[in-house]
Design a protein around this motif. Structure first.
Motif, PDB file in Angstrom:
ATOM      1  N   ASN A  58      25.798  20.784  41.797  1.00 55.44           N
ATOM      2  CA  ASN A  58      26.703  21.206  40.736  1.00 55.44           C
ATOM      3  C   ASN A  58      27.931  21.894  41.322  1.00 55.44           C
ATOM      4  N   SER A  59      28.585  21.242  42.270  1.00 54.49           N
ATOM      5  CA  SER A  59      29.691  21.882  42.962  1.00 54.49           C
ATOM      6  C   SER A  59      30.895  22.102  42.062  1.00 54.49           C
ATOM      7  N   GLN A  60      30.954  21.372  40.936  1.00 59.49           N
ATOM      8  CA  GLN A  60      32.094  21.544  40.045  1.00 59.49           C
ATOM      9  C   GLN A  60      31.859  22.664  39.042  1.00 59.49           C
ATOM     10  N   SER A  61      30.718  23.314  39.114  1.00 62.26           N
ATOM     11  CA  SER A  61      30.396  24.372  38.170  1.00 62.26           C
ATOM     12  C   SER A  61      30.838  25.725  38.715  1.00 62.26           C
ATOM     13  N   LEU A  62      30.984  26.703  37.807  1.00 63.31           N
ATOM     14  CA  LEU A  62      31.358  28.054  38.222  1.00 63.31           C
ATOM     15  C   LEU A  62      30.297  28.636  39.145  1.00 63.31           C
ATOM     16  N   GLN A  63      30.721  29.415  40.121  1.00 63.47           N
ATOM     17  CA  GLN A  63      29.792  30.060  41.045  1.00 63.47           C
ATOM     18  C   GLN A  63      29.376  31.437  40.544  1.00 63.47           C
ATOM     19  N   ASP A  64      30.294  32.176  39.921  1.00 65.46           N
ATOM     20  CA  ASP A  64      29.945  33.460  39.328  1.00 65.46           C
ATOM     21  C   ASP A  64      30.922  33.761  38.198  1.00 65.46           C
ATOM     22  N   ASP A  65      30.673  34.850  37.465  1.00 60.71           N
ATOM     23  CA  ASP A  65      31.456  35.136  36.269  1.00 60.71           C
ATOM     24  C   ASP A  65      32.935  35.382  36.564  1.00 60.71           C
ATOM     25  N   LEU A  66      33.258  35.772  37.793  1.00 57.61           N
ATOM     26  CA  LEU A  66      34.667  36.023  38.116  1.00 57.61           C
ATOM     27  C   LEU A  66      35.484  34.740  38.166  1.00 57.61           C
ATOM     28  N   ASP A  67      34.812  33.588  38.301  1.00 52.28           N
ATOM     29  CA  ASP A  67      35.545  32.326  38.343  1.00 52.28           C
ATOM     30  C   ASP A  67      36.201  31.994  37.006  1.00 52.28           C
ATOM     31  N   TYR A  68      35.866  32.748  35.960  1.00 53.57           N
ATOM     32  CA  TYR A  68      36.566  32.589  34.687  1.00 53.57           C
ATOM     33  C   TYR A  68      37.988  33.159  34.770  1.00 53.57           C
ATOM     34  N   LEU A  69      38.283  33.918  35.821  1.00 57.08           N
ATOM     35  CA  LEU A  69      39.547  34.644  35.910  1.00 57.08           C
ATOM     36  C   LEU A  69      40.514  33.964  36.865  1.00 57.08           C
ATOM     37  N   ASP A  70      41.804  34.284  36.709  1.00 59.71           N
ATOM     38  CA  ASP A  70      42.836  33.773  37.609  1.00 59.71           C
ATOM     39  C   ASP A  70      42.639  34.319  39.026  1.00 59.71           C
ATOM     40  N   GLY A  71      43.196  33.598  39.991  1.00 58.85           N
ATOM     41  CA  GLY A  71      43.013  33.955  41.398  1.00 58.85           C
ATOM     42  C   GLY A  71      43.463  35.355  41.748  1.00 58.85           C
ATOM     43  N   TRP A  72      44.615  35.809  41.215  1.00 62.52           N
ATOM     44  CA  TRP A  72      45.127  37.137  41.571  1.00 62.52           C
ATOM     45  C   TRP A  72      44.187  38.237  41.093  1.00 62.52           C
ATOM     46  N   LEU A  73      43.567  38.017  39.928  1.00 64.83           N
ATOM     47  CA  LEU A  73      42.675  39.038  39.385  1.00 64.83           C
ATOM     48  C   LEU A  73      41.345  39.040  40.135  1.00 64.83           C
ATOM     49  N   ARG A  74      40.871  37.852  40.519  1.00 66.19           N
ATOM     50  CA  ARG A  74      39.648  37.788  41.336  1.00 66.19           C
ATOM     51  C   ARG A  74      39.865  38.523  42.656  1.00 66.19           C
ATOM     52  N   TRP A  75      41.022  38.301  43.274  1.00 65.49           N
ATOM     53  CA  TRP A  75      41.349  38.961  44.551  1.00 65.49           C
ATOM     54  C   TRP A  75      41.376  40.475  44.385  1.00 65.49           C
ATOM     55  N   LEU A  76      41.927  40.925  43.260  1.00 63.75           N
ATOM     56  CA  LEU A  76      42.055  42.351  42.990  1.00 63.75           C
ATOM     57  C   LEU A  76      40.691  43.017  42.802  1.00 63.75           C
ATOM     58  N   LEU A  77      39.759  42.278  42.196  1.00 64.41           N
ATOM     59  CA  LEU A  77      38.454  42.854  41.863  1.00 64.41           C
ATOM     60  C   LEU A  77      37.432  42.765  42.986  1.00 64.41           C
ATOM     61  N   ARG A  78      37.614  41.832  43.927  1.00 56.67           N
ATOM     62  CA  ARG A  78      36.603  41.590  44.973  1.00 56.67           C
ATOM     63  C   ARG A  78      36.130  42.853  45.692  1.00 56.67           C
ATOM     64  N   PRO A  79      37.033  43.758  46.112  1.00 53.98           N
ATOM     65  CA  PRO A  79      36.561  44.935  46.864  1.00 53.98           C
ATOM     66  C   PRO A  79      35.637  45.848  46.064  1.00 53.98           C
ATOM     67  N   TRP A  80      35.648  45.740  44.746  1.00 48.66           N
ATOM     68  CA  TRP A  80      34.863  46.635  43.899  1.00 48.66           C
ATOM     69  C   TRP A  80      33.486  46.059  43.579  1.00 48.66           C
ATOM     70  N   LEU A  81      33.244  44.837  44.032  1.00 54.62           N
ATOM     71  CA  LEU A  81      32.049  44.123  43.588  1.00 54.62           C
ATOM     72  C   LEU A  81      30.833  44.364  44.465  1.00 54.62           C
ATOM     73  N   VAL A  82      29.679  44.448  43.815  1.00 56.74           N
ATOM     74  CA  VAL A  82      28.398  44.365  44.504  1.00 56.74           C
ATOM     75  C   VAL A  82      28.092  42.876  44.581  1.00 56.74           C
TER      76      VAL A  82
END
Length: 503
Positions: free
Chosen positions: A150-174
């Motif tokens: 299922n490589s075309q499927s989302l990997q985690d809930d952050l994939d619902y977000l734009d790239g800049w926001l995912r980048w911004l949130l990554r350091p805060w994630l467990v």
């Protein structure tokens, strides 16, 4: 960290301000969104086939469900370009609802931006009006890829977000490395348990279904000695001692926890209530109506309810007489079925969700999710509805129960109530359940005529996880599994025997 979190709030302030301004003008905002979506439709092959040339042709667009659109979405295979939208498809995400077959939903950049906008509004409201966050550490749901390919499927809930926001949130994630590539459920649970236990500063947990979190809490409780051994020298002695408790005090393990975001309406209400009991003092906030197909409502603390995402999704509402209403025309206390049009290629899409209007915020109605439109079980003509079953179970006052699901069985025709725990005996609960369901005329008639046998009750702490395991084997996504308060298809003998073996 608090100053940095406040900076995040300021970053999202523009989206929040625009959204709250839109709430003052729901009719104009919805017309603007409808026009934008219609422009995409006109440029698509689907729109050309329907003969849609302008907004004036909107009523010629058929109201459809997924089956009506599936040939346009998939054709022979998942494609990067589909006839429903001029935009390229970024990926396909599968739904794992409680009824029906798996559905693949195409995602465009515009649809992902709709989710992005919803997140920014929600995050700003939490930072400004919610708990005083200080560490910012977040666990956002990851579902294991149990079905390889299922490589075309989302990997985690952050994939619902734009790239800049995912980048911004990554350091805060467990975010345990490689967790989303695990294909074994037990290994996934173990690695996630280790990561969560090491996250002493965990402040926010965001999952879809509350049962997803409960499964992991149960795993930690049941495997605490093994986890204790593996975490020697990694977490503090005090926390190691807490981990060995017969009933782990979760708030002592995660003293900084302030927010659990999960579904808390309709069939998820009891499970969310269970989390509130386990985490006193933590804000267990409902996600509102958030589906794979589209963001529909946002929980706003300032609104005291769930506000529609009116500047990204065009809504139509069908009342019980079949008449359609626009958002600004809805009446407080009334119930409606949602028909939505979004920016990823779904037009006048009957999503199957029902809402009740609770109140108005600014000039916009707030919408509470009350269940699915087709939640009816009918073995022999009894026509049980999910909302009626929920009321009946509420009247039973089942103390200490966090999981409830009524399932039909065909041989002989009758119902079985599945519970994770209860203080009364199964026999007593079954008698009370029979009386409560008999308040339905058709159920009472079927029982009186001998068409339905008396209900049974099965009680086991293993039931929720066993049902989850069965659904995973059928291709559902773990983090999004919802166990219905009323199942609408009969349970197989094989599953029934597996459940009874744990009773």
């Amino acid at each position: 960290m608090r100053p940095i979190i406040k900076l995040f709030g300021q970053l999202f302030a523009g989206a929040y301000r625009r959204f709250t301004q839109a709430l003052d003008y729901p009719e104009l905002t919805q017309i603007s969104v409808q026009r934008e979506i219609c422009d995409r439709l006109i440029k698509s092959d689907y729109g050309k086939t329907l003969g849609i040339n302008s907004l004036a042709d909107w009523q010629a667009v058929p109201i459809v469900d997924y089956d009506g659109l599936e040939p346009w979405i998939l054709g022979q295979e998942k494609r990067q370009q589909i006839p429903l939208t001029p935009e390229p498809i970024l990926f396909y995400e599968k739904t794992s609802g409680s009824t029906g077959a798996i559905k693949w939903i195409p995602y465009t950049q515009s649809l992902r931006r709709s989710f992005n906008q919803m997140f920014c509004v929600w995050a700003h409201d939490l930072i400004v009006h919610g708990p005083k966050f200080s560490t910012g550490k977040i666990y956002a749901s990851i579902s294991p890829q149990l079905n390889v390919g299922n490589s075309q499927s989302l990997q985690d809930d952050l994939d619902y977000l734009d790239g800049w926001l995912r980048w911004l949130l990554r350091p805060w994630l467990v975010m345990p490395k490689g967790l989303n590539r695990l294909h074994n459920m037990q290994e996934f649970k173990h690695q996630l348990a280790l990561a969560l236990l090491q996250a002493e500063n965990l402040e926010i947990i965001s999952v879809w279904s509350p049962s997803f979190l409960q499964v992991h809490l149960n795993y930690i409780q049941e495997n605490r000695e093994l986890l204790h051994r593996e975490l020697q020298g990694i977490i503090s002695g005090d926390r190691l001692q807490i981990l060995l408790s017969e009933n782990i005090p979760w708030m002592q393990l995660w003293a900084n926890l302030k927010l659990i975001s999960c579904w808390d309406s309709a069939k998820a209400a009891d499970q969310a209530k269970g989390l509130r009991l386990q985490f006193p003092g933590v804000l267990v906030q409902g996600k509102g109506l958030l589906a794979t197909e589209a963001p529909m409502t946002i929980p706003l603390i300032a609104a005291g309810g769930y506000v529609p995402v009116l500047d990204e999704v065009f809504f139509e509402f069908e009342d019980d007489t079949g008449c359609l209403q626009r958002l600004h025309e809805l009446s407080i206390g009334k119930e409606y079925a949602i028909i939505l049009s979004q920016k990823g290629g779904l037009y006048r899409y009957r999503i199957g969700d029902r809402i009740r209007v609770t109140h108005y915020y600014h000039q916009t109605p707030c919408l509470e999710f009350i269940g699915r439109s087709q939640d009816i079980s009918d073995l022999v003509g009894e026509k049980l509805q999910a909302s009626f079953v929920q009321d009946a179970l509420n009247r039973l006052n089942l103390q200490g129960t966090h999981f409830q699901s009524l399932v039909p069985v065909t041989n002989p025709p009758h119902y079985i109530l599945l519970l994770d725990s209860a203080q009364q005996t199964p026999e007593m609960i079954a008698q009370q359940l029979d009386l409560a369901l008999a308040e339905s005329y058709h159920y009472n008639l079927a029982r009186s005529l001998g068409q339905l046998a008396p209900p049974e009750v099965l009680i086991s702490a293993q039931i929720p996880e066993l049902l989850t395991s069965i659904r995973l084997q059928k291709g559902s996504i773990w983090g999004g599994i919802k166990h219905p308060i009323l199942a609408t298809t009969a349970m197989s003998q094989e599953i029934l025997e597996a459940l009874k073996s744990h009773n």
